[in-house]
Design a protein around this motif. Structure first.
Motif, PDB file in Angstrom:
ATOM      1  N   ARG A 198     -15.651  30.144   1.392  1.00 49.62           N
ATOM      2  CA  ARG A 198     -14.682  30.137   0.722  1.00 49.62           C
ATOM      3  C   ARG A 198     -13.010  29.582   0.935  1.00 49.62           C
ATOM      4  O   ARG A 198     -13.202  28.760  -0.055  1.00 49.62           O
ATOM      5  N   ILE A 199     -12.942  29.718   2.544  1.00 47.70           N
ATOM      6  CA  ILE A 199     -11.496  29.289   2.754  1.00 47.70           C
ATOM      7  C   ILE A 199     -11.935  28.091   2.882  1.00 47.70           C
ATOM      8  O   ILE A 199     -11.015  27.747   3.219  1.00 47.70           O
ATOM      9  N   ILE A 200     -12.755  27.125   3.637  1.00 46.71           N
ATOM     10  CA  ILE A 200     -13.119  26.132   3.718  1.00 46.71           C
ATOM     11  C   ILE A 200     -12.889  25.423   2.258  1.00 46.71           C
ATOM     12  O   ILE A 200     -12.354  24.775   1.899  1.00 46.71           O
ATOM     13  N   GLY A 201     -14.179  25.816   1.050  1.00 47.68           N
ATOM     14  CA  GLY A 201     -14.214  25.188  -0.072  1.00 47.68           C
ATOM     15  C   GLY A 201     -12.846  25.841  -1.078  1.00 47.68           C
ATOM     16  O   GLY A 201     -12.664  24.503  -1.606  1.00 47.68           O
ATOM     17  N   ALA A 202     -12.263  26.534  -0.951  1.00 46.97           N
ATOM     18  CA  ALA A 202     -10.492  26.427  -1.601  1.00 46.97           C
ATOM     19  C   ALA A 202      -9.649  25.704  -1.002  1.00 46.97           C
ATOM     20  O   ALA A 202      -9.228  24.775  -1.925  1.00 46.97           O
ATOM     21  N   SER A 203     -10.003  25.556   0.048  1.00 49.86           N
ATOM     22  CA  SER A 203      -8.406  24.442   0.845  1.00 49.86           C
ATOM     23  C   SER A 203      -9.068  23.086   0.734  1.00 49.86           C
ATOM     24  O   SER A 203      -7.979  22.734  -0.132  1.00 49.86           O
ATOM     25  N   GLN A 204      -9.779  22.873   1.017  1.00 51.65           N
ATOM     26  CA  GLN A 204     -10.098  21.509   0.922  1.00 51.65           C
ATOM     27  C   GLN A 204     -10.196  21.057  -1.719  1.00 51.65           C
ATOM     28  O   GLN A 204      -9.818  20.117  -1.408  1.00 51.65           O
ATOM     29  N   MET A 231      -4.035  33.396  -2.217  1.00 53.30           N
ATOM     30  CA  MET A 231      -4.331  34.536  -3.002  1.00 53.30           C
ATOM     31  C   MET A 231      -6.428  33.497  -3.476  1.00 53.30           C
ATOM     32  O   MET A 231      -6.923  34.771  -3.412  1.00 53.30           O
ATOM     33  N   GLY A 232      -5.626  32.907  -3.677  1.00 50.63           N
ATOM     34  CA  GLY A 232      -7.055  31.524  -3.785  1.00 50.63           C
ATOM     35  C   GLY A 232      -8.424  31.684  -3.039  1.00 50.63           C
ATOM     36  O   GLY A 232      -9.432  31.404  -3.542  1.00 50.63           O
ATOM     37  N   LEU A 233      -7.478  31.786  -1.900  1.00 43.14           N
ATOM     38  CA  LEU A 233      -8.971  32.058  -0.698  1.00 43.14           C
ATOM     39  C   LEU A 233      -9.918  32.953  -0.997  1.00 43.14           C
ATOM     40  O   LEU A 233     -10.605  33.076  -0.458  1.00 43.14           O
ATOM     41  N   ARG A 234      -9.411  34.575  -1.594  1.00 37.55           N
ATOM     42  CA  ARG A 234      -9.648  35.471  -1.792  1.00 37.55           C
ATOM     43  C   ARG A 234     -10.115  36.184   0.067  1.00 37.55           C
ATOM     44  O   ARG A 234     -11.059  36.886   0.011  1.00 37.55           O
ATOM     45  N   ALA A 235      -9.661  35.647   0.274  1.00 37.49           N
ATOM     46  CA  ALA A 235     -10.023  36.258   2.363  1.00 37.49           C
ATOM     47  C   ALA A 235      -9.889  37.794   2.060  1.00 37.49           C
ATOM     48  O   ALA A 235     -10.567  38.384   2.864  1.00 37.49           O
ATOM     49  N   HIS A 236      -9.230  38.297   1.332  1.00 37.15           N
ATOM     50  CA  HIS A 236      -8.373  39.512   1.229  1.00 37.15           C
ATOM     51  C   HIS A 236      -9.870  40.454  -0.011  1.00 37.15           C
ATOM     52  O   HIS A 236      -9.992  41.961   0.604  1.00 37.15           O
ATOM     53  N   ASP A 237     -10.565  40.110   0.536  1.00 45.99           N
ATOM     54  CA  ASP A 237     -12.050  40.460  -0.296  1.00 45.99           C
ATOM     55  C   ASP A 237     -12.857  40.360   0.844  1.00 45.99           C
ATOM     56  O   ASP A 237     -13.800  41.245   1.144  1.00 45.99           O
ATOM     57  N   TYR A 238     -13.006  40.225   2.147  1.00 44.14           N
ATOM     58  CA  TYR A 238     -13.415  40.367   3.127  1.00 44.14           C
ATOM     59  C   TYR A 238     -13.145  40.762   4.401  1.00 44.14           C
ATOM     60  O   TYR A 238     -12.779  40.184   6.141  1.00 44.14           O
TER      61      TYR A 238
END
Length: 234
Positions: free
Chosen positions: A66-72, A156-163
């Motif tokens: 998620r965080i790699i895909g959203a960041s890139q 917030m778009g990284l959605r890290a808070h889901d994990y």
């Protein structure tokens, strides 16, 4: 020292009451209607990392993807694989061996390619920061106890808070400590250890300062060193 006895008691309860798996334990803490995932790991840095990955494989894979895909997708070339690899090349000489070993174990345990896991850990290193923290104690609190907060400002778009996950580390050589983090992420933004060290941070790294000089240890890695080894303020 009394205020840190609950940490030791929690460790004993988990060791006695939960099934053993991959040199660690997985449990859930219930608080105000929320389920907070808890991961307890023990052993060498590699063993603790592998246990973390084995106990939270799907969550770890989900966070990294998620965080790699959203960041890139949002940052383009700034977060390209080449840029993230260059950041690791610059900072890795300053990263402690036990962090590198734990990361290797996490990659093996969760089934994530090590280079992919490293790239995910480089995203906070090259990203902007503007966050806040509070430390309250003595007359500022009703009980007089110390309360430490960390307001994480990740996109917030990284959605890290889901994990989310609380990781309790019981190293063979080192101080027992808790990292308030995400599945698949061994860096630290806030935490505490059994020696009484509690830490958080406030960063201010605006876009205007880019490109950042990342030839040093990022605080998320340095915080883990402090919790792992720190026994006093000195």
């Amino acid at each position: 020292m009394n205020r840190f006895r609950p940490l030791c008691a929690l460790s004993i309860l988990l060791i006695l009451g939960l099934p053993v798996f991959a040199e660690g334990y997985r449990a859930v803490l219930k608080d105000s209607g929320r389920d907070l995932p808890l991961c307890v790991v023990k052993g060498t840095p590699y063993e603790m990392g592998k246990a973390f990955g084995q106990l939270f494989p799907q969550e770890s894979q989900g966070l990294v993807q998620r965080i790699i895909g959203a960041s890139q997708a949002a940052g383009g070339d700034e977060y390209s694989n080449e840029a993230l690899d260059a950041a690791w090349a610059a900072t890795s000489p300053y990263v402690s061996d036990h962090i590198k070993e734990e990361m290797r174990g996490l990659a093996d345990g969760a089934g994530i390619p090590l280079e992919t896991l490293i790239r995910a850990h480089m995203i906070p290193l090259i990203s902007t920061y503007s966050c806040s923290s509070l430390a309250l104690w003595d007359k500022a609190t009703a009980s007089g106890n110390l309360f430490l907060t960390r307001n994480l400002d990740w996109e917030m778009g990284l959605r890290a808070h889901d994990y989310p996950v609380l990781v309790l580390y019981l190293p063979d050589n080192g101080v027992a400590h808790v990292n308030v983090t995400f599945a698949g992420y061994i860096g630290c933004n806030t935490g505490m250890n059994a020696a009484g060290i509690a830490l958080a941070e406030m960063g201010d790294s605006p876009d205007s300062d880019k490109p950042y000089d990342v030839s040093g240890s990022h605080f998320t890695m340095f915080f883990r060193d402090m919790l792992y080894d720190g026994k006093s303020m000195d």
